[in-house]
Design an enzyme around this catalytic site. Sequence first.
Site, PDB file in Angstrom:
ATOM      1  NE  ARG A  65      59.527 135.269  69.018  1.00 25.88           N
ATOM      2  CZ  ARG A  65      58.913 136.710  68.568  1.00 25.88           C
ATOM      3  NH1 ARG A  65      57.167 135.317  68.223  1.00 25.88           N
ATOM      4  NH2 ARG A  65      58.944 137.148  67.790  1.00 25.88           N
ATOM      5  CG  MET A  90      49.583 137.939  61.430  1.00 23.89           C
ATOM      6  SD  MET A  90      49.043 136.800  60.102  1.00 23.89           S
ATOM      7  CE  MET A  90      50.555 138.170  59.422  1.00 23.89           C
ATOM      8  CB  ILE A  92      57.615 133.456  64.971  1.00 22.39           C
ATOM      9  CG1 ILE A  92      57.976 134.342  63.809  1.00 22.39           C
ATOM     10  CG2 ILE A  92      58.680 132.599  65.111  1.00 22.39           C
ATOM     11  CD1 ILE A  92      58.379 134.017  62.442  1.00 22.39           C
ATOM     12  CG  ASN A 107      50.094 128.683  59.075  1.00 24.24           C
ATOM     13  OD1 ASN A 107      49.443 129.265  59.300  1.00 24.24           O
ATOM     14  ND2 ASN A 107      51.035 129.133  58.127  1.00 24.24           N
ATOM     15  CG  HIS A 109      52.595 129.920  53.359  1.00 24.89           C
ATOM     16  ND1 HIS A 109      52.813 130.636  54.920  1.00 24.89           N
ATOM     17  CD2 HIS A 109      52.950 130.313  52.508  1.00 24.89           C
ATOM     18  CE1 HIS A 109      53.736 131.693  54.283  1.00 24.89           C
ATOM     19  NE2 HIS A 109      54.528 131.092  52.538  1.00 24.89           N
ATOM     20  CG  LEU A 144      58.313 131.115  58.429  1.00 25.66           C
ATOM     21  CD1 LEU A 144      56.871 131.583  60.032  1.00 25.66           C
ATOM     22  CD2 LEU A 144      58.951 132.448  58.653  1.00 25.66           C
TER      23      LEU A 144
HETATM   24  C1  GRF Z   1      45.547 134.293  54.945  1.00 24.51           C
HETATM   25  O1  GRF Z   1      45.748 134.355  53.856  1.00 24.51           O
HETATM   26  C2  GRF Z   1      46.374 133.133  55.470  1.00 24.51           C
HETATM   27  O2  GRF Z   1      46.733 132.218  54.053  1.00 24.51           O
HETATM   28  C3  GRF Z   1      46.921 133.659  56.542  1.00 24.51           C
HETATM   29  O3  GRF Z   1      46.649 134.234  57.286  1.00 24.51           O
HETATM   30  C4  GRF Z   1      45.667 134.472  56.348  1.00 24.51           C
HETATM   31  C5  GRF Z   1      44.358 134.913  57.597  1.00 24.51           C
HETATM   32  O4  GRF Z   1      43.773 135.198  56.578  1.00 24.51           O
HETATM   33  N1  GRF Z   1      48.041 132.541  56.718  1.00 24.51           N
HETATM   34  P1  GRF Z   1      41.701 135.850  57.626  1.00 24.51           P
HETATM   35  O5  GRF Z   1      42.265 136.500  58.576  1.00 24.51           O
HETATM   36  O6  GRF Z   1      41.655 134.252  57.668  1.00 24.51           O
HETATM   37  O7  GRF Z   1      41.154 136.595  56.350  1.00 24.51           O
END
Ligand code: GRF
Length: 192
Positions: A65, A90, A92, A107, A109, A144
């Site tokens: 990593r 996706m 960490i 970010n 979420h 996180l």
């Molecule tokens: C979204 O749900 C965001 O909140 C999360 O990852 C997803 C990304 O979706 N962090 P996209 O690739 O922007 O459609």
Amino acid sequence: MRVVCLISGGGTNLQALIDWQTKGLLGDAAIVSVISNVASAYGLERAKKASIPTAVLSHRKYSDRLLFDQALRSLIDGYDPDLVVLAGFMRILTAEFVTHYHRRLINIHPSLLPKYKGLDTHRRALDAGDTVAGATVHWVTEALDAGDIIQQIEVPIVADDSEESLKARVLEAEHTLYPSVIRDLSLGVISC
Ligand code: GRF
């Protein structure tokens, strides 16, 4: 404000940022590059269609990593960013990486943090019997989904909602929240 976006997948949030930029609604922000750790991420196509430079850095080519994050950091810094935007990235991130981008890394979420950090946020909100869900934009820190909250948007949970229907409603709200926060950061309406 030079913005580098990191993605891993479909990139609907990225598309919202591109759309706001195209319409001149993104304040002083300009997306200067989109970087993906997955070569097949559809978000890369979205960036190319908008003539935004793209790059792929596969984490699979790195034995650990730390080495991947160091390579990612030098790739990002080649674009001289003021803000790094995680948009469905996706991975960490290591403490070293996060510290380097202190107050320059955000970010989005899909929950009303501090509720439901991590994965399966919609399932967990439904299981808990919540009546309100939502999304959060926050500064990224080592822990996180735990950095300071910048802004949130609430979305109702309605009768008979499924995980999919709730996810779609929250995602639609994300597509307004993320661009508006980035606009406000670029204009100094929100400070770092
Ligand atoms: C979204 O749900 C965001 O909140 C999360 O990852 C997803 C990304 O979706 N962090 P996209 O690739 O922007 O459609």
